[in-house]
Scaffold this motif. Structure first.
Motif, PDB file in Angstrom:
ATOM      1  N   PHE A  96      -1.518  -8.161   3.513  1.00 43.90           N
ATOM      2  CA  PHE A  96      -1.332  -7.593   4.843  1.00 43.90           C
ATOM      3  C   PHE A  96      -1.200  -6.083   4.732  1.00 43.90           C
ATOM      4  O   PHE A  96      -0.386  -5.581   3.961  1.00 43.90           O
ATOM      5  CB  PHE A  96      -0.097  -8.191   5.519  1.00 43.90           C
ATOM      6  CG  PHE A  96      -0.241  -9.654   5.778  1.00 43.90           C
ATOM      7  CD1 PHE A  96      -0.919 -10.103   6.893  1.00 43.90           C
ATOM      8  CD2 PHE A  96       0.281 -10.582   4.895  1.00 43.90           C
ATOM      9  CE1 PHE A  96      -1.069 -11.468   7.129  1.00 43.90           C
ATOM     10  CE2 PHE A  96       0.141 -11.936   5.113  1.00 43.90           C
ATOM     11  CZ  PHE A  96      -0.534 -12.373   6.236  1.00 43.90           C
ATOM     12  N   LYS A  97      -2.001  -5.384   5.511  1.00 46.87           N
ATOM     13  CA  LYS A  97      -2.019  -3.928   5.495  1.00 46.87           C
ATOM     14  C   LYS A  97      -1.303  -3.426   6.747  1.00 46.87           C
ATOM     15  O   LYS A  97      -1.631  -3.864   7.857  1.00 46.87           O
ATOM     16  CB  LYS A  97      -3.467  -3.442   5.489  1.00 46.87           C
ATOM     17  CG  LYS A  97      -3.668  -2.012   5.121  1.00 46.87           C
ATOM     18  CD  LYS A  97      -5.165  -1.749   5.039  1.00 46.87           C
ATOM     19  CE  LYS A  97      -5.442  -0.453   4.352  1.00 46.87           C
ATOM     20  NZ  LYS A  97      -6.901  -0.213   4.265  1.00 46.87           N
ATOM     21  N   ALA A  98      -0.330  -2.555   6.562  1.00 46.13           N
ATOM     22  CA  ALA A  98       0.455  -2.035   7.690  1.00 46.13           C
ATOM     23  C   ALA A  98       0.242  -0.538   7.823  1.00 46.13           C
ATOM     24  O   ALA A  98       0.207   0.188   6.826  1.00 46.13           O
ATOM     25  CB  ALA A  98       1.934  -2.337   7.495  1.00 46.13           C
ATOM     26  N   LEU A 111       2.063   9.607   8.470  1.00 44.99           N
ATOM     27  CA  LEU A 111       1.384   8.319   8.542  1.00 44.99           C
ATOM     28  C   LEU A 111       1.429   7.658   7.178  1.00 44.99           C
ATOM     29  O   LEU A 111       1.156   8.298   6.160  1.00 44.99           O
ATOM     30  CB  LEU A 111      -0.078   8.505   8.970  1.00 44.99           C
ATOM     31  CG  LEU A 111      -0.968   7.263   8.943  1.00 44.99           C
ATOM     32  CD1 LEU A 111      -0.536   6.267  10.000  1.00 44.99           C
ATOM     33  CD2 LEU A 111      -2.421   7.635   9.127  1.00 44.99           C
ATOM     34  N   GLY A 112       1.783   6.380   7.161  1.00 46.32           N
ATOM     35  CA  GLY A 112       1.831   5.625   5.921  1.00 46.32           C
ATOM     36  C   GLY A 112       1.017   4.354   6.025  1.00 46.32           C
ATOM     37  O   GLY A 112       1.050   3.675   7.047  1.00 46.32           O
ATOM     38  N   VAL A 113       0.275   4.034   4.971  1.00 44.45           N
ATOM     39  CA  VAL A 113      -0.548   2.824   4.914  1.00 44.45           C
ATOM     40  C   VAL A 113      -0.227   2.098   3.615  1.00 44.45           C
ATOM     41  O   VAL A 113      -0.249   2.703   2.543  1.00 44.45           O
ATOM     42  CB  VAL A 113      -2.051   3.171   4.953  1.00 44.45           C
ATOM     43  CG1 VAL A 113      -2.883   1.902   4.927  1.00 44.45           C
ATOM     44  CG2 VAL A 113      -2.388   4.009   6.164  1.00 44.45           C
ATOM     45  N   LYS A 114       0.076   0.806   3.715  1.00 49.03           N
ATOM     46  CA  LYS A 114       0.435   0.035   2.524  1.00 49.03           C
ATOM     47  C   LYS A 114      -0.012  -1.412   2.711  1.00 49.03           C
ATOM     48  O   LYS A 114       0.127  -1.967   3.800  1.00 49.03           O
ATOM     49  CB  LYS A 114       1.954   0.094   2.314  1.00 49.03           C
ATOM     50  CG  LYS A 114       2.487  -0.676   1.149  1.00 49.03           C
ATOM     51  CD  LYS A 114       2.351   0.085  -0.122  1.00 49.03           C
ATOM     52  CE  LYS A 114       3.055  -0.662  -1.249  1.00 49.03           C
ATOM     53  NZ  LYS A 114       2.675  -0.148  -2.529  1.00 49.03           N
ATOM     54  N   ALA A 115      -0.523  -2.012   1.656  1.00 47.02           N
ATOM     55  CA  ALA A 115      -0.918  -3.422   1.678  1.00 47.02           C
ATOM     56  C   ALA A 115      -0.066  -4.198   0.681  1.00 47.02           C
ATOM     57  O   ALA A 115       0.079  -3.783  -0.465  1.00 47.02           O
ATOM     58  CB  ALA A 115      -2.390  -3.571   1.344  1.00 47.02           C
ATOM     59  N   CYS A 116       0.512  -5.315   1.128  1.00 48.73           N
ATOM     60  CA  CYS A 116       1.339  -6.165   0.279  1.00 48.73           C
ATOM     61  C   CYS A 116       1.085  -7.629   0.635  1.00 48.73           C
ATOM     62  O   CYS A 116       0.469  -7.932   1.650  1.00 48.73           O
ATOM     63  CB  CYS A 116       2.822  -5.868   0.466  1.00 48.73           C
ATOM     64  SG  CYS A 116       3.340  -4.327  -0.250  1.00 48.73           S
ATOM     65  N   ILE A 128       8.038   4.180   3.952  1.00 51.37           N
ATOM     66  CA  ILE A 128       8.400   5.129   2.892  1.00 51.37           C
ATOM     67  C   ILE A 128       7.258   6.112   2.655  1.00 51.37           C
ATOM     68  O   ILE A 128       7.471   7.322   2.544  1.00 51.37           O
ATOM     69  CB  ILE A 128       8.771   4.371   1.600  1.00 51.37           C
ATOM     70  CG1 ILE A 128      10.110   3.662   1.788  1.00 51.37           C
ATOM     71  CG2 ILE A 128       8.823   5.307   0.402  1.00 51.37           C
ATOM     72  CD1 ILE A 128      10.482   2.718   0.683  1.00 51.37           C
ATOM     73  N   LEU A 129       6.021   5.605   2.613  1.00 52.86           N
ATOM     74  CA  LEU A 129       4.859   6.485   2.422  1.00 52.86           C
ATOM     75  C   LEU A 129       4.690   7.454   3.594  1.00 52.86           C
ATOM     76  O   LEU A 129       4.283   8.596   3.396  1.00 52.86           O
ATOM     77  CB  LEU A 129       3.592   5.654   2.236  1.00 52.86           C
ATOM     78  CG  LEU A 129       3.465   4.925   0.909  1.00 52.86           C
ATOM     79  CD1 LEU A 129       2.242   4.031   0.906  1.00 52.86           C
ATOM     80  CD2 LEU A 129       3.383   5.920  -0.231  1.00 52.86           C
TER      81      LEU A 129
END
Length: 185
Positions: A96-98, A111-116, A128-129
């Motif tokens: 899932f990418k947020a 702006l932060g983008v993270k996939a987990c 956090i990013l």
């Protein structure tokens, strides 16, 4: 004991590493210990604001620096959560990418983008990013220079991939030009 050495006990000879989950001492209210020189300068009070950091283009490596300066004024918004897939030999792997935007409504935005694998972790990581990617927003006036700066100073356009965006200065709330016969909002 059947005389097989260390086999049969379940630990597979790995020592004391990785004994289950949740045994760490991560307390939510724990005091921040800086890892970088910038973090130590911020904590000791030698650096007074984020603008001093931006002035010398120092990269922010710890999100607690942003929390130290902006603190409770910091607001975040989850823009989008999307599933992404990777094709593997055993099928697909879902993650899932947020996309999260963080700002203080006073000239700072990130702006932060993270996939987990889990939604909550991707939101937490992208938050956090976003704090690490904080940038100052130059503000200006619409029309005359009355009051405090309230909008972007000029028309700005940008393009990334197939997405094009154009930002246009806006009047302050309640100060839009009126047409004849229209009531003031």
């Amino acid at each position: 004991d059947r005389g097989r050495g260390d086999r049969g006990r379940g630990d597979r000879g790995r020592g004391d590493r990785g004994r289950g989950r949740g045994k760490r001492d991560d307390k939510e209210g724990e005091k921040w210990t800086p890892c970088t020189k910038l973090g130590r300068l911020v904590q000791s009070g030698k650096i007074k604001s984020l603008e001093h950091i931006y002035l010398f283009s120092i990269p922010i490596k710890e999100y607690q620096i942003v929390e130290h300066f902006i603190g409770p004024a910091l607001t975040d918004e989850v823009m989008k959560i999307m599933p992404v897939q990777k094709q593997t030999s055993a099928g697909q792997r879902m993650r899932f990418k947020a996309f999260v935007v963080v700002g203080d409504s006073n000239g700072h935005i990130g702006l932060g983008v993270k996939a987990c694998k889990e939604v909550a972790h991707s939101i937490q990581g992208s938050m956090i990013l976003a704090k690490l990617n904080m940038v100052p927003v130059r503000r200006g006036y619409w029309g005359g220079k009355i009051g405090l700066p309230h909008t972007i100073p000029t028309k700005i356009s940008g393009k990334c991939g197939s997405v094009a965006i154009r930002l246009i200065p806006a009047p302050p709330r309640g100060r839009a030009p009126r047409r004849a016969g229209s009531p003031r909002c």
